[in-house]
Write a protein that holds these residues in place. Sequence first.
Motif, PDB file in Angstrom:
ATOM      1  N   LEU A  23       0.835  -1.202   0.000  1.00 47.27           N
ATOM      2  CA  LEU A  23       0.000   0.000   0.000  1.00 47.27           C
ATOM      3  C   LEU A  23       0.870   1.252   0.000  1.00 47.27           C
ATOM      4  CD1 LEU A  23      -2.627   1.551   0.217  1.00 47.27           C
ATOM      5  CD2 LEU A  23      -2.614   1.139   2.692  1.00 47.27           C
ATOM      6  N   TRP A  24       1.875   1.245   0.843  1.00 44.11           N
ATOM      7  CA  TRP A  24       2.786   2.370   0.956  1.00 44.11           C
ATOM      8  C   TRP A  24       3.433   2.667  -0.405  1.00 44.11           C
ATOM      9  CZ3 TRP A  24       5.502   2.958   6.246  1.00 44.11           C
ATOM     10  CH2 TRP A  24       6.086   4.222   6.358  1.00 44.11           C
ATOM     11  N   ARG A  25       3.888   1.587  -1.022  1.00 44.23           N
ATOM     12  CA  ARG A  25       4.546   1.708  -2.316  1.00 44.23           C
ATOM     13  C   ARG A  25       3.567   2.254  -3.367  1.00 44.23           C
ATOM     14  NH1 ARG A  25       9.008  -1.556  -4.209  1.00 44.23           N
ATOM     15  NH2 ARG A  25       8.860  -2.751  -2.275  1.00 44.23           N
ATOM     16  N   TRP A  26       2.342   1.793  -3.312  1.00 47.04           N
ATOM     17  CA  TRP A  26       1.340   2.274  -4.267  1.00 47.04           C
ATOM     18  C   TRP A  26       1.146   3.784  -4.116  1.00 47.04           C
ATOM     19  CZ3 TRP A  26      -3.109   5.030  -4.367  1.00 47.04           C
ATOM     20  CH2 TRP A  26      -3.851   4.987  -5.549  1.00 47.04           C
ATOM     21  N   ILE A  27       1.007   4.221  -2.883  1.00 44.36           N
ATOM     22  CA  ILE A  27       0.841   5.656  -2.656  1.00 44.36           C
ATOM     23  C   ILE A  27       2.052   6.416  -3.179  1.00 44.36           C
ATOM     24  CG2 ILE A  27       0.611   7.460  -0.905  1.00 44.36           C
ATOM     25  CD1 ILE A  27      -0.846   5.413   0.848  1.00 44.36           C
ATOM     26  N   ALA A  28       3.239   5.947  -2.852  1.00 42.10           N
ATOM     27  CA  ALA A  28       4.459   6.614  -3.296  1.00 42.10           C
ATOM     28  C   ALA A  28       4.489   6.695  -4.822  1.00 42.10           C
ATOM     29  CB  ALA A  28       5.687   5.874  -2.763  1.00 42.10           C
ATOM     30  N   GLY A  29       3.993   5.642  -5.490  1.00 43.82           N
ATOM     31  CA  GLY A  29       3.989   5.620  -6.937  1.00 43.82           C
ATOM     32  C   GLY A  29       3.008   6.612  -7.544  1.00 43.82           C
ATOM     33  N   ARG A  30       1.958   6.926  -6.815  1.00 39.14           N
ATOM     34  CA  ARG A  30       0.948   7.869  -7.325  1.00 39.14           C
ATOM     35  C   ARG A  30       1.121   9.254  -6.718  1.00 39.14           C
ATOM     36  NH1 ARG A  30      -3.168   4.786 -10.098  1.00 39.14           N
ATOM     37  NH2 ARG A  30      -4.091   6.832 -10.537  1.00 39.14           N
ATOM     38  N   LEU A  31       2.263   9.491  -6.135  1.00 37.41           N
ATOM     39  CA  LEU A  31       2.489  10.758  -5.453  1.00 37.41           C
ATOM     40  C   LEU A  31       2.250  11.974  -6.349  1.00 37.41           C
ATOM     41  CD1 LEU A  31       3.072  10.740  -2.537  1.00 37.41           C
ATOM     42  CD2 LEU A  31       5.471  11.172  -2.990  1.00 37.41           C
ATOM     43  N   MET A  68      16.196 -15.894   3.954  1.00 37.87           N
ATOM     44  CA  MET A  68      16.826 -14.994   4.914  1.00 37.87           C
ATOM     45  C   MET A  68      15.888 -13.833   5.253  1.00 37.87           C
ATOM     46  SD  MET A  68      20.415 -13.004   4.588  1.00 37.87           S
ATOM     47  CE  MET A  68      21.203 -14.426   3.801  1.00 37.87           C
ATOM     48  N   VAL A  69      15.413 -13.841   6.454  1.00 37.57           N
ATOM     49  CA  VAL A  69      14.392 -12.884   6.860  1.00 37.57           C
ATOM     50  C   VAL A  69      14.904 -11.447   6.774  1.00 37.57           C
ATOM     51  CG1 VAL A  69      13.012 -12.084   8.802  1.00 37.57           C
ATOM     52  CG2 VAL A  69      13.189 -14.522   8.311  1.00 37.57           C
ATOM     53  N   THR A  70      16.160 -11.266   7.141  1.00 38.29           N
ATOM     54  CA  THR A  70      16.754  -9.939   7.130  1.00 38.29           C
ATOM     55  C   THR A  70      16.539  -9.228   5.807  1.00 38.29           C
ATOM     56  OG1 THR A  70      18.490 -10.888   8.466  1.00 38.29           O
ATOM     57  CG2 THR A  70      18.844  -8.671   7.610  1.00 38.29           C
ATOM     58  N   LYS A  71      16.936  -9.904   4.744  1.00 39.50           N
ATOM     59  CA  LYS A  71      16.875  -9.265   3.441  1.00 39.50           C
ATOM     60  C   LYS A  71      15.407  -9.001   3.066  1.00 39.50           C
ATOM     61  CE  LYS A  71      19.507  -9.438   0.275  1.00 39.50           C
ATOM     62  NZ  LYS A  71      20.145  -9.714  -1.017  1.00 39.50           N
ATOM     63  N   LEU A  72      14.563  -9.976   3.302  1.00 40.23           N
ATOM     64  CA  LEU A  72      13.154  -9.826   2.963  1.00 40.23           C
ATOM     65  C   LEU A  72      12.555  -8.570   3.580  1.00 40.23           C
ATOM     66  CD1 LEU A  72      11.284 -13.236   3.074  1.00 40.23           C
ATOM     67  CD2 LEU A  72      11.270 -11.487   1.279  1.00 40.23           C
ATOM     68  N   THR A  73      12.718  -8.426   4.880  1.00 32.03           N
ATOM     69  CA  THR A  73      12.065  -7.302   5.544  1.00 32.03           C
ATOM     70  C   THR A  73      12.668  -5.966   5.150  1.00 32.03           C
ATOM     71  OG1 THR A  73      13.468  -7.738   7.450  1.00 32.03           O
ATOM     72  CG2 THR A  73      11.229  -8.575   7.538  1.00 32.03           C
ATOM     73  N   SER A  74      13.962  -5.927   4.972  1.00 32.10           N
ATOM     74  CA  SER A  74      14.554  -4.637   4.637  1.00 32.10           C
ATOM     75  C   SER A  74      14.265  -4.273   3.182  1.00 32.10           C
ATOM     76  CB  SER A  74      16.050  -4.633   4.919  1.00 32.10           C
ATOM     77  OG  SER A  74      16.686  -5.659   4.213  1.00 32.10           O
ATOM     78  N   GLU A  75      14.179  -5.261   2.314  1.00 35.67           N
ATOM     79  CA  GLU A  75      13.849  -4.980   0.914  1.00 35.67           C
ATOM     80  C   GLU A  75      12.453  -4.404   0.772  1.00 35.67           C
ATOM     81  OE1 GLU A  75      14.412  -8.589  -1.193  1.00 35.67           O
ATOM     82  OE2 GLU A  75      16.590  -8.410  -1.235  1.00 35.67           O
ATOM     83  N   LEU A  76      11.596  -4.753   1.679  1.00 35.20           N
ATOM     84  CA  LEU A  76      10.216  -4.283   1.614  1.00 35.20           C
ATOM     85  C   LEU A  76      10.145  -2.772   1.510  1.00 35.20           C
ATOM     86  CD1 LEU A  76       8.258  -6.405   4.219  1.00 35.20           C
ATOM     87  CD2 LEU A  76       7.820  -6.195   1.775  1.00 35.20           C
ATOM     88  N   PHE A  77      11.066  -2.118   2.173  1.00 31.26           N
ATOM     89  CA  PHE A  77      10.969  -0.671   2.233  1.00 31.26           C
ATOM     90  C   PHE A  77      12.075   0.012   1.439  1.00 31.26           C
ATOM     91  CE2 PHE A  77       8.393  -1.948   5.843  1.00 31.26           C
ATOM     92  CZ  PHE A  77       7.289  -1.127   5.678  1.00 31.26           C
ATOM     93  N   ASN A  78      12.672  -0.721   0.524  1.00 30.62           N
ATOM     94  CA  ASN A  78      13.738  -0.133  -0.282  1.00 30.62           C
ATOM     95  C   ASN A  78      13.262   1.077  -1.064  1.00 30.62           C
ATOM     96  OD1 ASN A  78      15.784  -1.699   0.500  1.00 30.62           O
ATOM     97  ND2 ASN A  78      15.876  -2.983  -1.338  1.00 30.62           N
ATOM     98  N   PHE A  79      12.070   0.968  -1.641  1.00 30.07           N
ATOM     99  CA  PHE A  79      11.515   2.069  -2.428  1.00 30.07           C
ATOM    100  C   PHE A  79      11.517   3.356  -1.624  1.00 30.07           C
ATOM    101  CE2 PHE A  79       7.956   0.909   0.165  1.00 30.07           C
ATOM    102  CZ  PHE A  79       7.265   2.092   0.346  1.00 30.07           C
ATOM    103  N   HIS A  80      11.382   3.203  -0.353  1.00 33.02           N
ATOM    104  CA  HIS A  80      11.253   4.309   0.570  1.00 33.02           C
ATOM    105  C   HIS A  80      12.473   5.220   0.541  1.00 33.02           C
ATOM    106  CE1 HIS A  80      11.422   6.135   4.600  1.00 33.02           C
ATOM    107  NE2 HIS A  80      10.138   6.273   4.418  1.00 33.02           N
ATOM    108  N   GLU A  81      13.618   4.610   0.367  1.00 31.22           N
ATOM    109  CA  GLU A  81      14.862   5.376   0.405  1.00 31.22           C
ATOM    110  C   GLU A  81      15.061   6.222  -0.847  1.00 31.22           C
ATOM    111  OE1 GLU A  81      17.550   2.191   1.160  1.00 31.22           O
ATOM    112  OE2 GLU A  81      16.438   1.761   3.002  1.00 31.22           O
TER     113      GLU A  81
END
Lengths: 131, 131
Positions: A110-118, B1-14
Motif C-alpha cells: 500500500l505504501w509503495r502504491w501511494i508513493a507511486g501515485r504521489l 533470509m528474513v533480514t533481506k526480505l524485511t529490509s527490501e520491503l521498504f527499499n523504495f522508501h529510500e
Amino acid sequence: MVTKLTSELFNFHEALTPADDRLTREVLERITARWSLAVMRILAEADGPLRFSRVLERVQGISQKALTQTLRTLERDGLITRTLYPQVPPRVEYELTTLGRDLLVPVASLWRWIAGRLPDFAAAQALRRDL
Amino acid sequence: MVTKLTSELFNFHEALTPADDRLTREVLERITARWSLAVMRILAEADGPLRFSRVLERVQGISQKALTQTLRTLERDGLITRTLYPQVPPRVEYELTTLGRDLLVPVASLWRWIAGRLPDFAAAQALRRDL
DNA sequence: CCGAATCCAATTGGATACTG
DNA sequence: CAGTATCCAATTGGATTCGG
C-alpha cells in the motif's frame, strides 16, 4: 465494468460478523497510527531484538511517551514481543513477531502504491490549495 | 533470509525525498483515518454520484460534522469529486475519482489480509487482556 | 535504563443553533 | 439541503519529574 470491480473488492467484508468487522477496523487503525509503522520498520531492519533506547534513537522525532504507548499497542496486537531482563539497570528488548513481519508485506504494498501515485496526490492538492 | 526480505520491503522508501516521504505518510494517515474508508466504500458501491444526505444515511454512526470533514479531506487528496448544483435547496453530489477507485485495490488487500489473520489478532489480545 | 505519573497546551468530536 | 459556527467535553501530545 467498474461497478462490479469496486463492489467485489469488499465482498469478503460481508462475511465478517459485526464484531470481526470492528476488530479488523481497529487493527487497521492502530497499524496506521502515527508511529506504528516507523517503529515496526526499525525493528524489521534491526533483524533482532532492540533495546528501548535504541528504538528511541532510531525513530526520528518520537517522544518517550509516544514510543512507550506505541510499543504497548503493538505488543497487545501480537505484532512485537517485549522481553524484560530483570537486571540493574533493567534491560528490555523488543522484537517483531512472525505476525508482525508478515503484516509488513501488504502494508509495504500500500505504501509503495501511494508513493507511486504521489504526483497525482501532489497535483490534487496543488489544485485545491485554496479550499 | 528474513533480514533481506524485511529490509527490501521498504527499499523504495529510500528513493523518496524527505518531502515525498512526508507526503506519502500523510496520505496514508488520511486514507486510514476514522471514516475515510467507510465513506469511500459507500461511494464505490453506489457506482455514481451520491448526495450528502445519502452518504450520511449509509455511513453508520458518522456525525454530520465528521462527514463534512472527511469529504473535504478526500476531495483535497483528489480521491473524490464534489459537484454543487446551485439550486434552492442546494444539491451537492460526491463521486469517487479514478484515483480513488484505484486506491481501493491495495487498501482492500490490506483489509482482507487483516481479516484473514483475525484469529491471530484476537488470540494476541486475549492473552494480554491484563496489560 | 525503562517507563509511570503528572501537568498543561492543543486538538478532536459531539450536540446544537443558525444560514444561503 | 448542505453546510458553517459555536460551545463544551474528552482525548491526545509534549515536557518534566520521579521511581524500581
